[in-house]
Scaffold this active site. Structure first.
Site, PDB file in Angstrom:
ATOM      1  N   ASP A   1       1.025  -1.079   0.029  1.00 51.02           N
ATOM      2  CA  ASP A   1      -0.026  -0.123  -0.052  1.00 51.02           C
ATOM      3  C   ASP A   1       0.963   1.473  -0.084  1.00 51.02           C
ATOM      4  OD1 ASP A   1      -2.143   1.934   0.492  1.00 51.02           O
ATOM      5  OD2 ASP A   1      -3.505   0.120   1.120  1.00 51.02           O
TER       6      ASP A   1
ATOM      7  N   HIS B   1       2.110   2.136  -3.267  1.00 49.88           N
ATOM      8  CA  HIS B   1       0.909   3.015  -3.719  1.00 49.88           C
ATOM      9  C   HIS B   1       1.490   4.425  -3.842  1.00 49.88           C
ATOM     10  CE1 HIS B   1      -2.851   0.407  -2.985  1.00 49.88           C
ATOM     11  NE2 HIS B   1      -1.771  -0.374  -3.637  1.00 49.88           N
TER      12      HIS B   1
END
Length: 506
Positions: A315, A349
């Site tokens: 993430d 991310h």
């Protein structure tokens, strides 16, 4: 006239001595890094400098091309004076910058977890034995995890201690959810709630309180490894998505150092600190693959120094937070002064601010970093329901593949809204290489809020290099300027502006 003469004399004196133009500024011992035998110094970079000389008590002890340096070989309870000189490409030295004094701590006892019955066989559950060693550690003492794999459930550190994982040693999180009970007060995705404890815990959360735990070091050449995505899924199955613990959790802590370790396999966010101050994270390799597997999350905390780290995450690599919607807005504890330097972001991310930023985020520096194919690149994100603000962000001297500012998201937007939309303002992006970006999406995509009083404001892009054919999108913004923003062939990128005023590109 006298002032002019004085300045001329100073200039002449510097020229005779051969000093470079600027001495380094803002030197300090990074929070939590002063021990009995070492201290880590950080300082502001100076233009044109290629090397820095570290001076201790007037003598040079080392050089570095970065703006951080670990001074080792010190003696306990001694006061030292450190200063930095800058060297330019021609080999000229500046005068020393302003000196900083620091005093080393006492040297406490060193104890090893095996002396308390822990076994590094990768099978035995050592929670009680390791916790017994932590509880027995005296002030400024060190608990050693030696070579071997030591399985454990939740551990709780205390003030004025070091947890050291030696080379070849692994502190391995148990795969059983019961080993992270009872639940503790925590915050996840912006909401305060009860969650499983983490593998390493310090402090007690209190949004209205002061710091409960201080002067902790978690360091070494070994590994801290959690139960990974499998443990996370087991926690979700029993108590829901937001029940998961982290790998390292700091609550209302002050002056904490994390250094040197391999950090991997968290069940959720990897390193998370809340309502804390003076957290230094350096020289670490952080890897996660779990769902919501952020690498490092400063949350409603002041004075974070993150440097010389590498990130490969499932993430956000870093996600700077301060609570969500009305709760975060009402608590109102911002995250301030985050410095991220010399870091390498290979997978994830984004290098992110938000999306939970309702308590406010300000004074963030990202400098001398390299990012690979992150999903959203360097990103600032929130929604109109958040409230709060993000302001005074500088990103400079970096190699990136994308810059994004998002004002709408399709996740984590449950609950009531804050009383007003957020303010995004005062962002500077300078000296950035984006030439390796793909052209699938706009390389720069920045968005404010539809509300006329909450547009994206005061954004500067200076000296930005883009790939040929790059697109730049600006929506709902005011006072955005692009200066010397060019593609490889020297042309301007393709600009698309919507509902934006006072936006110029040269």
């Amino acid at each position: 006239m006298k002032n002019r003469l004085f300045l001329f004399v100073l200039f002449l004196h510097a020229a005779i001595l051969g000093y470079a133009a600027t001495a380094p500024k803002q030197l300090l011992a990074a929070p939590g890094t002063i021990s009995a035998t070492s201290a880590t110094m950080v300082w502001e970079n100076t233009a044109g400098s290629t090397l820095y000389h570290v001076m201790l008590n007037g003598k040079e002890v080392g050089t570095t091309n970065k703006t951080n340096y670990i001074i080792a070989g010190l003696n306990q309870l001694q006061t030292y004076s450190c200063a930095i000189k800058a060297e330019d490409a021609a080999g000229k030295l500046s005068a020393a910058g302003k000196a900083v004094k620091f005093t080393t701590t006492p040297q406490g006892k060193v104890i090893t977890v095996t002396d308390f019955g822990a076994k590094g066989d990768g099978i035995t559950l050592n929670t009680k034995a390791i916790q017994k060693a932590i509880d027995a550690c005296d002030e400024y003492g060190t608990v050693i995890i030696p070579e071997g794999t030591f399985v454990s459930g939740a551990l709780f550190l205390k003030s004025r201690m070091t947890l050291q994982i030696n080379k070849g040693g692994t502190l391995k999180g148990s795969a059983n959810t019961e080993d992270y009970e009872p639940f503790i007060n925590n915050r996840f995705e912006g909401w305060e709630m009860k969650t499983y404890a983490s593998l390493i815990n310090a402090g007690t959360m209190d949004s209205k309180g002061n710091y409960t735990t201080s002067q902790i070091s978690i360091k070494g050449e070994g590994t801290i490894s959690g139960g990974g995505g499998a443990l996370g899924k087991a926690m979700i199955a029993k108590h829901g998505m937001r029940s998961r613990g982290r790998l390292i959790m700091l609550l209302n802590c002050k002056d904490v150092e994390l250094q040197g370790l391999q950090i991997k396999d968290s069940p959720c966010w990897t390193i998370h600190y809340i309502y804390s101050k003076g957290i230094t994270c350096h020289d670490m390799n952080i890897v996660s693959n779990a769902h919501n597997g952020d690498g490092l999350d400063p949350d409603s905390s002041d004075d974070s120094y993150i440097f010389n780290c590498s990130f490969s995450t499932g993430d956000d690599c870093i996600a700077i937070k301060s609570g969500k919607n009305p709760e975060g807005y009402t608590i109102g504890r911002p995250t301030r002064n985050v410095q991220i330097t010399y870091c390498d972001f290979t997978r994830g991310h984004g290098i992110s601010i938000g999306s939970e930023m309702s308590g406010g985020v300000s004074d963030v520096l990202v400098r001398d970093c390299t990012a690979g194919a992150l999903l959203h690149g360097m990103q600032i994100k929130g929604t109109k329901e958040r409230g709060g603000y993000v302001k005074n962000v500088t990103v400079t001297d970096c190699q990136l593949l994308k810059i994004t500012i998002f004002s709408a998201l399709n996740y984590n937007n449950d609950g009531a809204a804050a009383p007003e939309p957020p303010m995004f303002e005062n962002f500077k992006f300078a000296n950035i290489d984006l030439t390796k970006a793909t052209l699938k999406d706009p390389v720069i995509n920045i968005n404010g809020f539809k509300d006329a009083m909450h547009k994206l404001k005061n954004v500067r892009f200076n000296n930005i290099m883009l790939p040929d054919g790059a697109k730049v999108v600006v929506n709902d913004a005011q006072n955005v300027r692009f200066v010397n923003v060019k593609t490889l062939n020297g042309n301007k990128p393709e600009y698309t502006l919507n509902n934006s005023t006072e936006t110029t590109y040269q």
